[in-house]
Design a protein around this motif. Structure first.
Motif, PDB file in Angstrom:
ATOM      1  N   GLN A   6     -14.149  23.078  -3.971  1.00  0.00           N
ATOM      2  CA  GLN A   6     -15.252  23.973  -3.642  1.00  0.00           C
ATOM      3  C   GLN A   6     -16.232  23.300  -2.681  1.00  0.00           C
ATOM      4  OE1 GLN A   6     -15.537  27.356  -4.745  1.00  0.00           O
ATOM      5  NE2 GLN A   6     -16.907  27.219  -2.969  1.00  0.00           N
ATOM      6  N   PHE A   7     -16.429  21.992  -2.859  1.00  0.00           N
ATOM      7  CA  PHE A   7     -17.282  21.222  -1.948  1.00  0.00           C
ATOM      8  C   PHE A   7     -16.797  21.373  -0.504  1.00  0.00           C
ATOM      9  CE2 PHE A   7     -17.723  17.312   0.528  1.00  0.00           C
ATOM     10  CZ  PHE A   7     -19.086  17.037   0.445  1.00  0.00           C
TER      11      PHE A   7
ATOM     12  N   LEU B 176      -8.716  29.055  -2.289  1.00  0.00           N
ATOM     13  CA  LEU B 176      -9.750  28.614  -1.364  1.00  0.00           C
ATOM     14  C   LEU B 176      -9.074  28.307  -0.030  1.00  0.00           C
ATOM     15  CD1 LEU B 176     -11.740  26.123  -3.653  1.00  0.00           C
ATOM     16  CD2 LEU B 176     -12.536  28.377  -2.909  1.00  0.00           C
ATOM     17  N   PHE B 177      -9.881  28.172   1.027  1.00  0.00           N
ATOM     18  CA  PHE B 177      -9.356  27.862   2.358  1.00  0.00           C
ATOM     19  C   PHE B 177      -8.321  28.906   2.800  1.00  0.00           C
ATOM     20  CE2 PHE B 177      -9.260  23.806  -0.235  1.00  0.00           C
ATOM     21  CZ  PHE B 177     -10.617  23.555  -0.102  1.00  0.00           C
ATOM     22  N   ASP B 178      -8.476  30.145   2.324  1.00  0.00           N
ATOM     23  CA  ASP B 178      -7.557  31.239   2.653  1.00  0.00           C
ATOM     24  C   ASP B 178      -6.129  30.949   2.214  1.00  0.00           C
ATOM     25  OD1 ASP B 178      -9.484  32.913   3.812  1.00  0.00           O
ATOM     26  OD2 ASP B 178      -9.341  31.855   5.719  1.00  0.00           O
ATOM     27  N   THR B 179      -5.978  30.180   1.145  1.00  0.00           N
ATOM     28  CA  THR B 179      -4.631  29.869   0.669  1.00  0.00           C
ATOM     29  C   THR B 179      -4.651  29.593  -0.823  1.00  0.00           C
ATOM     30  OG1 THR B 179      -2.655  28.572   1.216  1.00  0.00           O
ATOM     31  CG2 THR B 179      -4.697  27.360   0.941  1.00  0.00           C
ATOM     32  N   VAL B 180      -3.486  29.619  -1.430  1.00  0.00           N
ATOM     33  CA  VAL B 180      -3.352  29.278  -2.848  1.00  0.00           C
ATOM     34  C   VAL B 180      -3.225  27.762  -2.978  1.00  0.00           C
ATOM     35  CG1 VAL B 180      -1.929  29.501  -4.915  1.00  0.00           C
ATOM     36  CG2 VAL B 180      -2.268  31.472  -3.415  1.00  0.00           C
TER      37      VAL B 180
ATOM     38  N   PHE C  75     -16.421  23.224   5.217  1.00  0.00           N
ATOM     39  CA  PHE C  75     -15.445  23.359   6.297  1.00  0.00           C
ATOM     40  C   PHE C  75     -15.202  24.801   6.733  1.00  0.00           C
ATOM     41  CE2 PHE C  75     -12.793  19.214   5.573  1.00  0.00           C
ATOM     42  CZ  PHE C  75     -13.936  18.464   5.809  1.00  0.00           C
ATOM     43  N   SER C  76     -15.604  25.775   5.933  1.00  0.00           N
ATOM     44  CA  SER C  76     -15.307  27.168   6.263  1.00  0.00           C
ATOM     45  C   SER C  76     -16.006  27.601   7.553  1.00  0.00           C
ATOM     46  CB  SER C  76     -15.738  28.089   5.115  1.00  0.00           C
ATOM     47  OG  SER C  76     -15.611  29.443   5.494  1.00  0.00           O
ATOM     48  N   ARG C  77     -15.246  28.220   8.432  1.00  0.00           N
ATOM     49  CA  ARG C  77     -15.819  28.731   9.677  1.00  0.00           C
ATOM     50  C   ARG C  77     -16.620  30.003   9.450  1.00  0.00           C
ATOM     51  NH1 ARG C  77     -13.905  32.606  12.895  1.00  0.00           N
ATOM     52  NH2 ARG C  77     -11.842  32.569  11.914  1.00  0.00           N
ATOM     53  N   THR C  78     -16.286  30.749   8.403  1.00  0.00           N
ATOM     54  CA  THR C  78     -16.890  32.069   8.194  1.00  0.00           C
ATOM     55  C   THR C  78     -17.962  32.098   7.107  1.00  0.00           C
ATOM     56  OG1 THR C  78     -15.121  32.652   6.641  1.00  0.00           O
ATOM     57  CG2 THR C  78     -14.806  33.242   8.962  1.00  0.00           C
ATOM     58  N   LYS C  79     -18.097  31.015   6.350  1.00  0.00           N
ATOM     59  CA  LYS C  79     -19.064  31.011   5.252  1.00  0.00           C
ATOM     60  C   LYS C  79     -20.439  30.596   5.762  1.00  0.00           C
ATOM     61  CE  LYS C  79     -19.626  29.642   0.461  1.00  0.00           C
ATOM     62  NZ  LYS C  79     -18.950  29.065  -0.729  1.00  0.00           N
TER      63      LYS C  79
ATOM     64  N   MET D  65      -9.151  17.489 -13.703  1.00  0.00           N
ATOM     65  CA  MET D  65      -8.884  18.770 -13.047  1.00  0.00           C
ATOM     66  C   MET D  65     -10.186  19.487 -12.704  1.00  0.00           C
ATOM     67  SD  MET D  65      -5.812  19.512 -12.265  1.00  0.00           S
ATOM     68  CE  MET D  65      -4.234  18.706 -12.499  1.00  0.00           C
ATOM     69  N   ASP D  66     -11.179  19.379 -13.587  1.00  0.00           N
ATOM     70  CA  ASP D  66     -12.485  19.985 -13.304  1.00  0.00           C
ATOM     71  C   ASP D  66     -13.110  19.345 -12.075  1.00  0.00           C
ATOM     72  OD1 ASP D  66     -12.228  21.609 -15.540  1.00  0.00           O
ATOM     73  OD2 ASP D  66     -13.296  20.209 -16.852  1.00  0.00           O
ATOM     74  N   ARG D  67     -12.994  18.037 -11.963  1.00  0.00           N
ATOM     75  CA  ARG D  67     -13.558  17.327 -10.810  1.00  0.00           C
ATOM     76  C   ARG D  67     -12.821  17.701  -9.524  1.00  0.00           C
ATOM     77  NH1 ARG D  67     -12.774  11.433 -12.206  1.00  0.00           N
ATOM     78  NH2 ARG D  67     -13.440  11.191 -10.038  1.00  0.00           N
ATOM     79  N   LEU D  68     -11.503  17.853  -9.607  1.00  0.00           N
ATOM     80  CA  LEU D  68     -10.733  18.256  -8.430  1.00  0.00           C
ATOM     81  C   LEU D  68     -11.116  19.660  -7.984  1.00  0.00           C
ATOM     82  CD1 LEU D  68      -7.206  16.949  -9.490  1.00  0.00           C
ATOM     83  CD2 LEU D  68      -8.660  15.972  -7.713  1.00  0.00           C
TER      84      LEU D  68
END
Length: 354
Positions: free
Chosen positions: A86-87, A62-66, A92-96, A78-81
């Motif tokens: 994804q939240f 996500l965020f163009d990175t691993v 925050f995505s400029r392109t989404k 881990m599921d919550r993280l």
């Protein structure tokens, strides 16, 4: 800074026998355990409850990175993280399409209601802009939207010249959760702060859940929480910006610290023997003209580290080192184009020889 040096080969051998986190695209061998504790089988002692957890690991793109997270915690955390990551991608995505930033950029100056997290991130960005006299500026979106560092596309010079007229953080206003751009042609890009802000948010989640040992890597942003899975310090390495992805130029022991690196090696392309890299100067709209190949900063806050590592890179070596040595919030490591590494006073970095 420690005066002694050890070889990079020796560091890699040591890393295979101890847990470490690397400020680079991949963890070194032996640094993280697999899902459900495959690896060192470490457990966490939570005191009176004596609750034992295995090392849980998570990898996302996500965020163009691993994104890589390993922690001594319950699997459900881990599921919550993952959901939290994804939240932030969705806001925050400029392109989404439909994200908070996308909505602001498409509003052409009209007020936009955003999430509380987006409002806080933008407000923090404005403070960094003031502190850096505009070297850090999230209104760079008008320019960054023209460049394509994946496909290697350089914009037309006239287009850059026009777009840079709309880069000015002072046109951004935040009132509660309402964001307004006074310039209808301005655009936001949180790329210089988002990963740091998100890292701090995820660390808070881990702490609130009682996690005492974790490592997080969001591209060039690394945070190590508490002690390592083996009960000692984490050993955080800095990638050699002039080497390959697995070349390490320095390391530092750390607990409850962020290490963020900004460098020209992260995303770049070459046209007609000219190197273009993704750190853009908001004053010109072009990649920064600097004598640095990378700037790494150690701090308590990853948000601070993200914003200031970009600022250090734009400042150049001498001014960046002056800032590192004068601000007690930070320590750091600067690497110039000749592969010479310089650590700030008392930073604790160890330089690694060939």
């Amino acid at each position: 800074m420690e005066n002694g040096t050890i070889s990079r080969r020796r560091f890699l051998m040591l890393a295979a026998g101890s847990v470490c986190a690397m400020a680079m695209p991949a963890w070194l061998a032996g640094c993280s355990a697999g899902q459900n504790g495959e690896g060192d089988g470490a457990t966490a002692d939570d005191g009176a409850d004596s609750a034992a957890y295995e090392v849980q690991s998570l990898t996302l793109f996500l965020f163009d990175t691993v994104i890589q997270i390993s922690a001594l915690c319950a699997p459900e955390l881990m599921d919550r993280l993952s959901e939290r990551c994804q939240f932030f991608e969705d806001r925050f995505s400029r392109t989404k399409e439909g994200s908070d930033i996308w909505n602001i950029n498409q509003a052409h100056g009209a007020p936009v209601e955003v999430s509380e997290e987006t409002a806080r991130c933008i407000e923090a960005s404005l403070a960094y802009s003031e502190a850096s006299d505009g070297l850090f500026d999230i209104s760079i979106g008008a320019v960054s939207s023209l460049w394509d560092f994946v496909e290697g596309i350089k914009p037309d010079d006239d287009a850059i010249k026009e777009a840079v007229k709309h880069v000015d953080y002072r046109t951004i206003s935040v009132d509660g959760t309402t964001v307004t751009l006074a310039d209808p042609d301005a655009m936001l890009d949180l790329g210089g702060i988002a990963k740091g802000f998100i890292t701090d948010d995820l660390v808070s989640m881990l702490r609130e859940a009682g996690c005492k040992s974790a490592m997080l890597s969001l591209g060039g942003n690394v945070y190590v929480l508490g002690e390592s899975f083996r009960g000692d310090d984490w050993n955080v390495g800095v990638q050699d910006p002039n080497g390959t992805a697995n070349d390490v130029i320095a390391s530092i022991p750390a607990r409850d610290k962020s290490l963020v690196t900004s460098g020209l090696y992260e995303r770049s392309f070459t046209i007609d023997d000219v190197l273009y890299y993704h750190i853009l100067d908001p004053r010109t709209g072009y990649p920064a003209k600097t004598d640095l190949a990378s700037a790494s900063i150690v701090s308590d806050s990853s948000t601070d580290g993200d914003a200031y590592s970009t600022t250090l890179f734009l400042m150049g070596h001498d001014k960046a080192m002056d800032l590192l040595n004068s601000d007690e919030r930070f320590s750091g490591l600067l690497i110039d184009m000749n592969d010479t590494a310089t650590a700030s006073n008392g930073s604790g970095f160890t330089l690694l020889s060939e």
